[in-house]
Scaffold this motif. Structure first.
Motif, PDB file in Angstrom:
ATOM      1  N   UNK A  97       0.823  -1.207   0.000  1.00 30.01           N
ATOM      2  CA  UNK A  97       0.000   0.000   0.000  1.00 30.01           C
ATOM      3  C   UNK A  97       0.859   1.259   0.000  1.00 30.01           C
ATOM      4  N   UNK A  98       1.988   1.201   0.656  1.00 30.13           N
ATOM      5  CA  UNK A  98       2.907   2.338   0.679  1.00 30.13           C
ATOM      6  C   UNK A  98       3.634   2.526  -0.646  1.00 30.13           C
ATOM      7  N   UNK A  99       3.957   1.423  -1.320  1.00 31.17           N
ATOM      8  CA  UNK A  99       4.832   1.492  -2.490  1.00 31.17           C
ATOM      9  C   UNK A  99       4.101   1.568  -3.826  1.00 31.17           C
ATOM     10  N   UNK A 100       3.051   0.762  -3.992  1.00 28.81           N
ATOM     11  CA  UNK A 100       2.491   0.604  -5.335  1.00 28.81           C
ATOM     12  C   UNK A 100       1.812   1.859  -5.890  1.00 28.81           C
ATOM     13  N   UNK A 101       1.040   2.606  -5.100  1.00 31.99           N
ATOM     14  CA  UNK A 101       0.469   3.835  -5.666  1.00 31.99           C
ATOM     15  C   UNK A 101       1.545   4.797  -6.162  1.00 31.99           C
ATOM     16  N   UNK A 145      -6.867   9.314 -10.106  1.00 38.05           N
ATOM     17  CA  UNK A 145      -7.754   8.156 -10.245  1.00 38.05           C
ATOM     18  C   UNK A 145      -6.977   6.855 -10.166  1.00 38.05           C
ATOM     19  N   UNK A 146      -5.827   6.798 -10.833  1.00 40.07           N
ATOM     20  CA  UNK A 146      -5.018   5.582 -10.818  1.00 40.07           C
ATOM     21  C   UNK A 146      -4.559   5.249  -9.401  1.00 40.07           C
ATOM     22  N   UNK A 147      -4.124   6.252  -8.664  1.00 44.39           N
ATOM     23  CA  UNK A 147      -3.690   6.006  -7.279  1.00 44.39           C
ATOM     24  C   UNK A 147      -4.855   5.513  -6.429  1.00 44.39           C
ATOM     25  N   UNK A 148      -6.020   6.113  -6.594  1.00 46.89           N
ATOM     26  CA  UNK A 148      -7.189   5.719  -5.809  1.00 46.89           C
ATOM     27  C   UNK A 148      -7.593   4.286  -6.113  1.00 46.89           C
ATOM     28  N   UNK A 149      -7.616   3.923  -7.391  1.00 47.57           N
ATOM     29  CA  UNK A 149      -7.968   2.555  -7.773  1.00 47.57           C
ATOM     30  C   UNK A 149      -6.951   1.575  -7.212  1.00 47.57           C
ATOM     31  N   UNK A 150      -5.687   1.934  -7.273  1.00 45.76           N
ATOM     32  CA  UNK A 150      -4.623   1.073  -6.764  1.00 45.76           C
ATOM     33  C   UNK A 150      -4.812   0.796  -5.274  1.00 45.76           C
ATOM     34  N   UNK A 170      -7.613   0.988  -3.535  1.00 45.91           N
ATOM     35  CA  UNK A 170      -8.810   0.168  -3.342  1.00 45.91           C
ATOM     36  C   UNK A 170      -8.533  -1.301  -3.661  1.00 45.91           C
ATOM     37  N   UNK A 171      -7.748  -1.554  -4.698  1.00 47.37           N
ATOM     38  CA  UNK A 171      -7.431  -2.930  -5.075  1.00 47.37           C
ATOM     39  C   UNK A 171      -6.594  -3.620  -4.002  1.00 47.37           C
ATOM     40  N   UNK A 172      -5.641  -2.904  -3.445  1.00 47.41           N
ATOM     41  CA  UNK A 172      -4.789  -3.498  -2.407  1.00 47.41           C
ATOM     42  C   UNK A 172      -5.605  -3.777  -1.152  1.00 47.41           C
ATOM     43  N   UNK A 206      -5.450   2.393   8.052  1.00 44.34           N
ATOM     44  CA  UNK A 206      -5.725   2.758   6.672  1.00 44.34           C
ATOM     45  C   UNK A 206      -5.955   1.543   5.775  1.00 44.34           C
ATOM     46  N   UNK A 207      -5.841   0.339   6.340  1.00 47.38           N
ATOM     47  CA  UNK A 207      -6.198  -0.847   5.562  1.00 47.38           C
ATOM     48  C   UNK A 207      -7.619  -1.313   5.858  1.00 47.38           C
ATOM     49  N   UNK A 208      -8.275  -0.672   6.837  1.00 49.91           N
ATOM     50  CA  UNK A 208      -9.635  -1.067   7.151  1.00 49.91           C
ATOM     51  C   UNK A 208     -10.597  -0.484   6.122  1.00 49.91           C
ATOM     52  N   UNK A 209     -11.618  -1.238   5.777  1.00 53.83           N
ATOM     53  CA  UNK A 209     -12.665  -0.754   4.890  1.00 53.83           C
ATOM     54  C   UNK A 209     -13.896  -1.626   5.078  1.00 53.83           C
ATOM     55  N   UNK A 210     -15.065  -1.184   4.671  1.00 49.32           N
ATOM     56  CA  UNK A 210     -16.259  -2.020   4.811  1.00 49.32           C
ATOM     57  C   UNK A 210     -16.070  -3.355   4.113  1.00 49.32           C
ATOM     58  N   UNK A 211     -16.647  -4.418   4.670  1.00 54.11           N
ATOM     59  CA  UNK A 211     -16.465  -5.752   4.107  1.00 54.11           C
ATOM     60  C   UNK A 211     -17.027  -5.822   2.698  1.00 54.11           C
ATOM     61  N   UNK A 212     -16.284  -6.462   1.800  1.00 58.22           N
ATOM     62  CA  UNK A 212     -16.747  -6.685   0.441  1.00 58.22           C
ATOM     63  C   UNK A 212     -16.146  -7.964  -0.078  1.00 58.22           C
ATOM     64  N   UNK A 213     -16.791  -8.599  -1.009  1.00 62.29           N
ATOM     65  CA  UNK A 213     -16.237  -9.806  -1.610  1.00 62.29           C
ATOM     66  C   UNK A 213     -15.716  -9.533  -3.002  1.00 62.29           C
ATOM     67  N   UNK A 214     -15.755  -8.275  -3.418  1.00 57.92           N
ATOM     68  CA  UNK A 214     -15.259  -7.948  -4.744  1.00 57.92           C
ATOM     69  C   UNK A 214     -13.905  -7.292  -4.633  1.00 57.92           C
ATOM     70  N   UNK A 215     -13.334  -6.962  -5.767  1.00 56.50           N
ATOM     71  CA  UNK A 215     -12.050  -6.277  -5.788  1.00 56.50           C
ATOM     72  C   UNK A 215     -10.975  -7.130  -6.391  1.00 56.50           C
TER      73      UNK A 215
END
Length: 257
Positions: A97-101, A203-208, A210-212, A246-255
């Motif tokens: 999360x620190x590196x990829x964006x 947008x690219x950073x935000x998507x990145x 969310x994916x992580x 900062x890794x917490x987010x609402x539960x989801x099964x997608x991504x």
């Protein structure tokens, strides 16, 4: 992937085509695809008999796998496939999360249009749920997409990212069987690719990110499904008390991972 073989700083390199190199590639593949499960006991003599390689190539291969953290030495007992822990998963995703964006941003700034467009096929890779052969191809193409994109901006950063994704590959692989999310993962890859092609850094950073985050949830869910008893309780304790906010987010099964 970056170049031929393992390009990470300090990595061990064998001569292409030697028995030691072939044994290493074979054992590594079996570990990363979970043919050799975490915590499986490994003995050089038995591996030599099972694979047809001599003891020396097997020991060379095991030494390299120990160096990479996929195998551990057990004094007077031989070797064992490294177990997967909730702490290790969390730490790998925090570092990613620190590196990829940042890597994606550098790639957008530095890559040519032709280089970015060359990622099209990797960004549109998929798999068939229930078909392990397509899992292996998809996991490899997924890693290639992320690492090649990062390398356009900073090859050293891409080398670290490659190691992180390889460390997590066993759980990535298992997660494909645990739940069918091919459609969601393809959609998110397409979104990232489109943002990169459009050179839309925010947008690219935000998507990145969310994916992580989604990746972290998916592999943890898979890990918890595999654990029982004290190991399961310990994993839950890690998740509830030590997960970086900062890794917490609402539960989801997608991504996508």
């Amino acid at each position: 992937m970056m170049g031929n073989g393992d390009s990470r700083p300090g990595a061990w390199h064998g001569k292409a085509g030697t028995a030691g190199e072939i044994a290493y590639q074979q054992l590594k593949r079996q570990i990363l695809t979970c043919e050799l499960e975490p915590s499986t006991e490994l003995r050089a003599g038995e591996l030599a008999a099972d694979t047809g390689f001599g003891r020396t190539p097997i020991r060379e291969a095991l030494t390299r796998l120990v160096h990479e953290g996929l195998v551990e030495v057990r004094p007077r007992q031989g070797y064992r496939v490294q177990e997967i822990t909730a702490v290790g998963v969390r730490e790998a995703h925090e570092l990613r999360l620190l590196l990829e964006p940042a890597a994606v941003e550098l790639a957008i700034e530095r890559a040519t249009d032709a280089e970015l467009e060359a990622l099209h096929d990797l960004a549109h890779a998929s798999y068939d749920h229930g078909d392990r052969e397509t899992y292996e191809r998809f996991v490899l193409e997924n890693r290639q997409f992320h690492v090649r994109l990062a390398a356009y901006g900073n090859r050293r950063l891409a080398s670290v990212l490659e190691r992180l994704m390889e460390d997590l590959q066993r759980l990535y692989f298992r997660s494909l069987s645990f739940q069918d999310t091919a459609g969601e993962q393809m959609h998110e890859h397409h979104e990232l690719y489109d943002a990169v092609i459009g050179r839309d850094v925010p947008t690219a950073r935000s998507i990145c990110v969310e994916q992580i985050q989604a990746s972290h949830e998916r592999v943890i869910e898979t890990l918890l499904n595999d654990l029982t008893g004290p190991a399961l309780r310990q994993a839950h304790a890690v998740l509830h008390t030590q997960l970086t906010p900062h890794l917490r987010r609402p539960h989801t099964t997608s991504g996508h991972w």
